[in-house]
Write a protein that holds these residues in place. Structure first.
Motif, PDB file in Angstrom:
ATOM      1  N   THR A   1       7.193 -24.660   0.523  1.00 41.44           N
ATOM      2  CA  THR A   1       5.970 -23.954   0.917  1.00 41.44           C
ATOM      3  C   THR A   1       5.959 -23.711   2.426  1.00 41.44           C
ATOM      4  N   GLY A   2       5.133 -22.753   2.822  1.00 41.10           N
ATOM      5  CA  GLY A   2       5.019 -22.417   4.230  1.00 41.10           C
ATOM      6  C   GLY A   2       3.903 -23.186   4.911  1.00 41.10           C
ATOM      7  N   ALA A   3       3.608 -22.764   6.126  1.00 45.97           N
ATOM      8  CA  ALA A   3       2.604 -23.471   6.923  1.00 45.97           C
ATOM      9  C   ALA A   3       1.209 -22.869   6.782  1.00 45.97           C
ATOM     10  N   ALA A   4       1.079 -21.770   5.997  1.00 46.54           N
ATOM     11  CA  ALA A   4      -0.226 -21.135   5.844  1.00 46.54           C
ATOM     12  C   ALA A   4      -0.283 -20.402   4.505  1.00 46.54           C
ATOM     13  N   PRO A   5      -1.469 -20.171   3.978  1.00 47.77           N
ATOM     14  CA  PRO A   5      -1.588 -19.457   2.702  1.00 47.77           C
ATOM     15  C   PRO A   5      -1.247 -17.982   2.838  1.00 47.77           C
ATOM     16  N   ASP A   6      -0.911 -17.336   1.708  1.00 46.19           N
ATOM     17  CA  ASP A   6      -0.593 -15.905   1.682  1.00 46.19           C
ATOM     18  C   ASP A   6      -1.884 -15.107   1.597  1.00 46.19           C
ATOM     19  N   THR A   7      -2.133 -14.280   2.602  1.00 46.32           N
ATOM     20  CA  THR A   7      -3.319 -13.423   2.595  1.00 46.32           C
ATOM     21  C   THR A   7      -2.933 -11.945   2.668  1.00 46.32           C
ATOM     22  N   THR A   8      -1.641 -11.649   2.481  1.00 44.10           N
ATOM     23  CA  THR A   8      -1.167 -10.264   2.561  1.00 44.10           C
ATOM     24  C   THR A   8      -1.323  -9.578   1.209  1.00 44.10           C
ATOM     25  N   PRO A   9      -2.047  -8.474   1.142  1.00 41.45           N
ATOM     26  CA  PRO A   9      -2.236  -7.785  -0.141  1.00 41.45           C
ATOM     27  C   PRO A   9      -0.958  -7.092  -0.597  1.00 41.45           C
ATOM     28  N   PRO A  10      -0.760  -6.974  -1.904  1.00 43.67           N
ATOM     29  CA  PRO A  10       0.422  -6.266  -2.413  1.00 43.67           C
ATOM     30  C   PRO A  10       0.253  -4.761  -2.263  1.00 43.67           C
ATOM     31  N   THR A  11       1.340  -4.039  -2.405  1.00 46.54           N
ATOM     32  CA  THR A  11       1.303  -2.574  -2.382  1.00 46.54           C
ATOM     33  C   THR A  11       2.188  -2.037  -3.502  1.00 46.54           C
ATOM     34  N   VAL A  12       1.980  -0.775  -3.855  1.00 48.42           N
ATOM     35  CA  VAL A  12       2.864  -0.092  -4.800  1.00 48.42           C
ATOM     36  C   VAL A  12       3.935   0.597  -3.955  1.00 48.42           C
ATOM     37  N   THR A  13       5.181   0.162  -4.093  1.00 51.88           N
ATOM     38  CA  THR A  13       6.258   0.679  -3.244  1.00 51.88           C
ATOM     39  C   THR A  13       6.902   1.944  -3.805  1.00 51.88           C
ATOM     40  N   SER A  14       6.845   2.127  -5.126  1.00 51.50           N
ATOM     41  CA  SER A  14       7.407   3.338  -5.716  1.00 51.50           C
ATOM     42  C   SER A  14       6.839   3.547  -7.109  1.00 51.50           C
ATOM     43  N   THR A  15       6.919   4.791  -7.573  1.00 42.63           N
ATOM     44  CA  THR A  15       6.450   5.122  -8.921  1.00 42.63           C
ATOM     45  C   THR A  15       7.482   5.986  -9.617  1.00 42.63           C
ATOM     46  N   ASP A  16       7.428   5.969 -10.947  1.00 46.17           N
ATOM     47  CA  ASP A  16       8.306   6.804 -11.760  1.00 46.17           C
ATOM     48  C   ASP A  16       7.485   7.330 -12.936  1.00 46.17           C
ATOM     49  N   PRO A  17       7.164   8.648 -12.938  1.00 44.19           N
ATOM     50  CA  PRO A  17       7.617   9.696 -12.026  1.00 44.19           C
ATOM     51  C   PRO A  17       6.987   9.538 -10.628  1.00 44.19           C
ATOM     52  N   VAL A  18       7.596  10.192  -9.647  1.00 42.58           N
ATOM     53  CA  VAL A  18       7.030  10.168  -8.307  1.00 42.58           C
ATOM     54  C   VAL A  18       5.841  11.120  -8.256  1.00 42.58           C
ATOM     55  N   ASN A  19       5.009  10.959  -7.250  1.00 43.46           N
ATOM     56  CA  ASN A  19       3.855  11.832  -7.095  1.00 43.46           C
ATOM     57  C   ASN A  19       4.294  13.288  -6.925  1.00 43.46           C
ATOM     58  N   GLY A  20       3.696  14.179  -7.715  1.00 41.24           N
ATOM     59  CA  GLY A  20       4.025  15.588  -7.630  1.00 41.24           C
ATOM     60  C   GLY A  20       5.210  16.019  -8.466  1.00 41.24           C
ATOM     61  N   ALA A  21       5.814  15.092  -9.220  1.00 41.05           N
ATOM     62  CA  ALA A  21       6.984  15.435 -10.030  1.00 41.05           C
ATOM     63  C   ALA A  21       6.636  16.491 -11.079  1.00 41.05           C
ATOM     64  N   THR A  22       7.609  17.326 -11.411  1.00 40.68           N
ATOM     65  CA  THR A  22       7.443  18.343 -12.448  1.00 40.68           C
ATOM     66  C   THR A  22       8.563  18.189 -13.469  1.00 40.68           C
ATOM     67  N   GLY A  23       8.390  18.826 -14.627  1.00 39.73           N
ATOM     68  CA  GLY A  23       9.424  18.756 -15.651  1.00 39.73           C
ATOM     69  C   GLY A  23       9.587  17.380 -16.242  1.00 39.73           C
ATOM     70  N   VAL A  24       8.527  16.564 -16.218  1.00 38.65           N
ATOM     71  CA  VAL A  24       8.598  15.190 -16.738  1.00 38.65           C
ATOM     72  C   VAL A  24       8.605  15.207 -18.272  1.00 38.65           C
ATOM     73  N   ALA A  25       9.472  14.420 -18.870  1.00 42.31           N
ATOM     74  CA  ALA A  25       9.574  14.362 -20.327  1.00 42.31           C
ATOM     75  C   ALA A  25       8.248  13.950 -20.950  1.00 42.31           C
ATOM     76  N   THR A  26       7.928  14.522 -22.103  1.00 43.80           N
ATOM     77  CA  THR A  26       6.632  14.254 -22.734  1.00 43.80           C
ATOM     78  C   THR A  26       6.543  12.857 -23.348  1.00 43.80           C
TER      79      THR A  26
END
Length: 266
Positions: free
Chosen positions: A110-135
């Protein structure tokens, strides 16, 4: 149709969070283990998933199992700058009754302090704005850190079609990737919007700062087929030597074209 033989392949622990040897682990973090296949929930308990502090001092906590991930939530925060050892025992069994071959044990500090850093979404599939995505595309989001599986649900990961109409589907979490699998095919040539809400939290209980939304457009009905997923995934490691290799297409294929010439392994 049932298979040709019973499942006799034992499950394995494919990943843990924290990883073995990790340092500076948040004292308010939950401990998670991901399995190679679906497990019998009745065997994922405080007896088969344990956490110990200095020496062999047991840590009290609650064990939950969602998807293919087991999570140990300590009753109270861990001690600072301390080595802890987690163990998944051979008492853990898959749905066919096969147990782990041996106990899986890993340690972290363990570290010397608690985790207070919020998570993030680093990538998506499909990406934002993608076209021609399979149904029949499954929608995926990758997070910056390990997430609490109990918060990755249909309430917090949603897909909407024309006019904001909710799309029914199933949500799952494997490693850092959450997946939304629509119950039926999406409409062709249609804009859809996916949303990850602030209801999702990391293993330390930190939530997304704001909803993460992205959109994409499905392909016209005449679009050619695509390979939408593979198992193992590209770049996978520690794949079992007796693993069957599979590929899922975006639509039904002509069986006569799927053969040892068009599907190879080298």
């Amino acid at each position: 149709t049932t298979g040709a033989a019973p499942d006799t392949t034992p499950p394995t622990v494919t990943s843990t969070n924290p990883v073995n040897g990790a340092t500076a682990v948040a004292v308010n973090q939950k401990v998670a283990a991901t399995f190679s296949e679906g497990m019998n929930p009745a065997t994922i308990t405080n007896l088969s998933f344990t956490l110990k502090g200095p020496g062999t001092t047991p840590v009290s906590g609650t064990v939950t199992y969602v998807g293919v991930t087991a999570t140990f939530a300590p009753t109270s925060s861990l001690a600072f700058s301390t080595i802890y050892t987690a163990t998944i025992t051979t008492g853990a069994q898959d749905l066919a009754g096969n147990a782990l071959v041996s106990n899986n044990t890993w340690s972290f500090t363990t570290g010397a302090a608690p985790d207070t850093t919020p998570p993030t979404v680093t990538s998506t599939d499909p990406v934002n704005g993608a076209t021609g995505v399979a149904t029949n595309k499954m929608i995926a989001a990758t997070f910056s850190e390990g997430m609490d599986p109990t918060t990755i649900t249909n309430v917090n990961f949603k897909l909407a079609g024309p006019g904001g109409t909710a799309v029914p589907g199933t949500v799952s979490l494997a490693g850092l990737v959450a997946t939304f699998a629509p119950t039926s095919k999406l409409l062709a040539n249609t804009v859809y919007a996916a949303t990850i809400t602030t209801g999702v939290k990391d293993l330390a209980g930190n939530a997304l700062v704001a909803n993460d939304t992205w959109s994409f457009t499905t392909a016209p009905a005449s679009a050619p087929p695509t390979v939408i997923s593979t198992n193992p995934g590209s770049g996978a490691t520690d794949v079992p030597l007796n693993k069957n290799i599979t590929a899922t297409f975006s639509e039904t294929m002509a069986p006569t074209t799927i053969n040892s010439t068009t599907f190879t392994l080298k």
